[in-house]
Every structure is written in structure tokens, then in C-alpha cells.
Write a protein that holds these residues in place. Structure first.
Motif, PDB file in Angstrom:
ATOM      1  N   THR A  82       5.092   4.375  10.422  1.00  0.00           N
ATOM      2  CA  THR A  82       3.126   4.648   9.299  1.00  0.00           C
ATOM      3  C   THR A  82       2.941   5.535   8.951  1.00  0.00           C
ATOM      4  O   THR A  82       2.182   5.533  10.754  1.00  0.00           O
ATOM      5  CB  THR A  82       2.761   3.027  10.008  1.00  0.00           C
ATOM      6  N   GLN A  96       1.012   0.156  -0.467  1.00  0.00           N
ATOM      7  CA  GLN A  96       1.084   1.544  -0.260  1.00  0.00           C
ATOM      8  C   GLN A  96       1.357   2.722  -1.071  1.00  0.00           C
ATOM      9  O   GLN A  96       1.515   2.054  -2.032  1.00  0.00           O
ATOM     10  CB  GLN A  96       3.018   1.169   0.020  1.00  0.00           C
ATOM     11  N   ASP A  98       0.128   6.900  -0.756  1.00  0.00           N
ATOM     12  CA  ASP A  98      -0.375   8.538  -0.519  1.00  0.00           C
ATOM     13  C   ASP A  98      -0.432   8.519   0.990  1.00  0.00           C
ATOM     14  O   ASP A  98       0.008   9.360   1.618  1.00  0.00           O
ATOM     15  CB  ASP A  98       0.436   9.127  -1.422  1.00  0.00           C
ATOM     16  N   TYR A 101       1.859   4.404   4.521  1.00  0.00           N
ATOM     17  CA  TYR A 101       3.008   3.527   4.198  1.00  0.00           C
ATOM     18  C   TYR A 101       3.427   4.145   5.315  1.00  0.00           C
ATOM     19  O   TYR A 101       3.833   4.759   5.252  1.00  0.00           O
ATOM     20  CB  TYR A 101       3.801   5.226   3.246  1.00  0.00           C
ATOM     21  N   ASP A 107      13.203   7.271   3.454  1.00  0.00           N
ATOM     22  CA  ASP A 107      11.800   8.030   3.327  1.00  0.00           C
ATOM     23  C   ASP A 107      11.762   9.419   3.650  1.00  0.00           C
ATOM     24  O   ASP A 107      12.222   9.378   4.696  1.00  0.00           O
ATOM     25  CB  ASP A 107      10.464   7.054   3.592  1.00  0.00           C
ATOM     26  N   GLN A 109       8.188  11.586   4.124  1.00  0.00           N
ATOM     27  CA  GLN A 109       6.209  11.547   4.108  1.00  0.00           C
ATOM     28  C   GLN A 109       5.788  13.476   4.202  1.00  0.00           C
ATOM     29  O   GLN A 109       6.629  13.438   5.099  1.00  0.00           O
ATOM     30  CB  GLN A 109       5.657  11.118   4.787  1.00  0.00           C
ATOM     31  N   THR A 150       5.219  10.957  -1.020  1.00  0.00           N
ATOM     32  CA  THR A 150       5.753   9.777   0.020  1.00  0.00           C
ATOM     33  C   THR A 150       6.394   9.378  -1.476  1.00  0.00           C
ATOM     34  O   THR A 150       6.211   9.268  -2.088  1.00  0.00           O
ATOM     35  CB  THR A 150       5.200   8.898   0.407  1.00  0.00           C
TER      36      THR A 150
END
Length: 286
Positions: A82, A96, A98, A101, A107, A109, A150
Motif C-alpha cells: 500500500t 484508489q 495516484d 493505491y 501494478d 507505482q 500508478t
């Protein structure tokens, strides 16, 4: 097999030679000098500055901390992580986005540290460990406007070919504030980075081969590129790849390779020769 890149220099970086720190809650391998690990031979490779392979236990993580003047991105291999901007408190996240998230496999980020930003990265799952790559690149300018992005990248697409994940901000180093806000990347459906840098990932089936075109058809600096290939530790040792058909450039899980003396447009062959499909990360910089 004839060598496609006879002029390329390929130097493996073995997993066992990486820096390693096990803090109990965090098990971390460092390809480059980082934190308490220092080796003058491994400071950076082109604009690639940090490549850490981390495992963080459930309920643990990195509390709010600042970053400046670095492009920082996390690539999730398994579990969940997270990301929360310092202005967002736990329990008040909302949907969720940017700034907040809860990342899972697939994913990525991304953070532009720029003139200063603070966030936390926590494994808030109640039982599962998270396994991810944390990567830093040196930006083409200091004092940039801090920014998060993200994005989720398809497993199916990664199994078809190397899938571009990051590419340079299309507007380049002279981008206006408006162009920064639009944040258009050179390659469609990628995250923009403030560097002459491309990241891609692929999942190569056993006995299959992918090809990577150096520069990813996205860069300004076309000569003297630096390509780093990394094979994360995800299949309990059953993955193995061979680069450019060379028997001295076979990588096992956790290994990487420095590829230099290459130019944009050169084509690198990456062949899966292990007992399991191979997840391969490409980091291609000026």
C-alpha cells in the motif's frame, strides 16, 4: 546459435554477489550501493541508480519518508503493497488513485521525488508477504514538480512480448508545467519518466525467446546505451535465461547482467532455458 550482438559487452551480476540485508521483517537484496551496502564498483549503470529486490512481512513496511531528485518505481511480483502519500492518513483513503493505491501483482507505482515528496509503503495484508522490486533512476533535471503515477500492466501482454512500462516524458527536459501535468509518455500506455530511460517486462515461456530492441524506439540518446536485465526470484530457482545466445551469459533467478557497448536499434535475444517460464525485467538507460 550465432551472436546477434557480437559487439555488445555482457557482464553478469550474480545474485550471491549482491548486497544483502535481512532485518527480520524485511529481506532485501541490493544490486547497487544502497543504505548500509556500499561497493564503489556498483554505484549506477547509466541513469539506473537503485535495484532492490525486497520481501516485506505482513503488517510491516516503510513508514512515511521523504524523497528528492530521484525517479522511484515499485514493480509488484506477489502479495500487496500500500502506497500512501504523507497527506493521506490510514482510514481516510477513499478510492484508489495516484496518492493512495493498494498495489498487487502487475501494478507499478511511480514517484517523481523532484523538489521533495513524502510517502509510506506498507504491507497491510494480514498474513501474506509482499515481494517487489524497488528501482530508482537519476532524472534529467533537479527540482522537478513531485508527482505520482500508478498503472496496472497485463500478464497476458507480458506473455506475448516485452511490454513497455516506462518511457521518457514526451515533452522532454524542457517540458512546461502544462506538459508536466498532462504527463504524456513517449510510448502509449506507459508511465512517463524524467530520464532517457525505458523499462519493460516479459514472461517468457520455456524454450521460447523474446527480443528487445535497445532504446525501445523511444529514446533521444541513441549511442552507448546501458541495458540491465534482471531475473527476479519468483520460481524457487527453476527459471533460467540465456542472453544473445551466449553460454557465458546464462542467468539464474536473482541474477542480472550489465549490457554495454550497444546502440538504439540493436536487438537483444532473451531465451528461457529453465524449467519454468521466466519473468524478465529490462532497464534500458542512457
Amino acid at each position: 546459435m550465432s551472436k546477434a550482438l557480437a559487439h555488445a559487452k555482457i557482464v553478469p551480476r550474480r545474485s550471491s554477489d549482491r548486497g544483502h540485508a535481512n532485518h527480520g521483517w524485511l529481506d532485501s537484496f541490493h544490486t547497487f550501493s544502497f543504505s548500509n551496502y556500499y561497493d564503489p564498483k556498483y554505484q549506477n549503470f547509466g541513469s539506473l541508480r537503485v535495484l532492490n529486490e525486497d520481501r516485506v512481512d505482513a503488517g510491516q513496511g516503510f513508514p512515511t519518508h521523504p524523497h528528492r531528485d530521484a525517479e522511484i518505481f515499485s514493480y509488484i511480483l506477489s502479495g500487496e503493497l500500500t502506497h500512501r502519500d504523507s497527506m493521506i492518513t490510514k482510514g481516510a483513503e477513499g478510492q484508489q488513485g495516484d496518492d493512495f493505491y493498494r498495489m498487487k501483482r502487475g501494478d507499478v507505482q511511480f514517484t517523481t521525488g523532484g523538489r521533495g515528496i513524502a510517502h509510506s509503503e506498507q504491507n497491510e495484508h494480514d498474513s501474506e508477504q509482499v515481494h517487489f522490486l524497488q528501482i530508482w533512476a537519476l532524472p534529467w533535471a533537479r527540482g522537478l514538480t513531485p508527482r505520482y503515477h500508478t498503472k496496472t500492466f497485463s500478464e497476458e501482454a507480458k506473455r506475448a512480448a516485452f511490454l513497455p512500462i516506462l518511457s521518457p516524458l514526451k515533452a522532454g527536459p524542457g517540458a512546461s508545467e502544462a506538459e508536466e501535468k498532462v504527463a504524456e509518455a513517449t510510448l502509449p500506455d506507459t508511465i512517463p519518466i524524467h530520464a532517457d530511460f525505458v523499462m519493460a517486462a516479459g514472461i517468457i515461456g520455456v524454450d521460447k525467446r523474446f527480443k528487445w530492441t535497445v532504446g525501445g524506439n523511444a529514446v533521444k540518446s541513441t549511442t552507448g546505451r546501458h541495458v540491465y536485465i534482471h531475473l527476479p526470484m519468483t520460481k524457487k530457482g527453476s527459471m533460467k535465461i540465456r542472453l544473445d545466445g551466449r553460454e557465458d551469459a546464462v542467468l539464474n533467478e536473482g541474477d542480472g547482467a550489465f549490457i554495454s557497448n550497444v546502440n538504439a536499434g540493436d536487438v537483444l535475444s532473451v531465451e528461457s532455458i529453465g524449467e519454468a517460464e521466466a519473468e524478465v525485467v529490462v532497464l534500458d538507460s542512457d
